[in-house]
Scaffold this motif. Structure first.
Motif, PDB file in Angstrom:
ATOM      1  N   UNK A  74     -36.639 -25.340 -24.352  1.00 18.27           N
ATOM      2  CA  UNK A  74     -37.525 -24.174 -24.441  1.00 18.27           C
ATOM      3  C   UNK A  74     -37.111 -23.251 -25.578  1.00 18.27           C
ATOM      4  N   UNK A  75     -35.802 -23.020 -25.705  1.00 22.92           N
ATOM      5  CA  UNK A  75     -35.308 -22.152 -26.771  1.00 22.92           C
ATOM      6  C   UNK A  75     -35.565 -22.769 -28.146  1.00 22.92           C
ATOM      7  N   UNK A 126     -31.506 -28.855 -15.955  1.00 19.12           N
ATOM      8  CA  UNK A 126     -31.933 -27.466 -16.130  1.00 19.12           C
ATOM      9  C   UNK A 126     -31.459 -26.922 -17.475  1.00 19.12           C
ATOM     10  N   UNK A 127     -30.224 -27.240 -17.844  1.00 21.26           N
ATOM     11  CA  UNK A 127     -29.701 -26.814 -19.151  1.00 21.26           C
ATOM     12  C   UNK A 127     -30.503 -27.451 -20.278  1.00 21.26           C
TER      13      UNK A 127
END
Length: 94
Positions: A12-13, A5-6
């Motif tokens: 995404x960032x 998830x991280x």
């Protein structure tokens, strides 16, 4: 939040930042093209922007050379400035 998830969040960032940077770079080169249309040389523009950077920014490669600016504005469609001697400015008469 687990490691995957991280990873997804970080990706995404990073993707969003890269897309924003690409858009801003295109806008920067449009501004370079406008400045060249106004009669500024790519070398003068490169020197102007380099003089506004900190030594750390210059060292990090956050500048563009006159040759690179010249190539990018040609891609936008700005023709080369005429070669040869430039016309002399006429003295202002009173």
């Amino acid at each position: 939040m687990d490691a995957l998830d991280r990873l997804d969040q970080a990706d995404d960032q990073w993707t969003a930042a890269e897309e924003t940077a690409a858009k801003l770079k295109a806008e920067l080169f449009e501004a370079f093209a406008a400045a060249v249309r106004d009669g500024n040389t790519p070398d003068d523009l490169a020197a102007r922007l380099k003089s506004r950077k900190t030594p750390e920014q210059v060292e990090a490669g956050l500048t563009f050379s006159g040759a690179y600016i010249r190539r990018k504005v040609r891609e936008i469609g700005i023709p080369a400035l005429p070669t040869g001697p430039k016309p002399r400015k006429q003295p202002v008469s009173e």
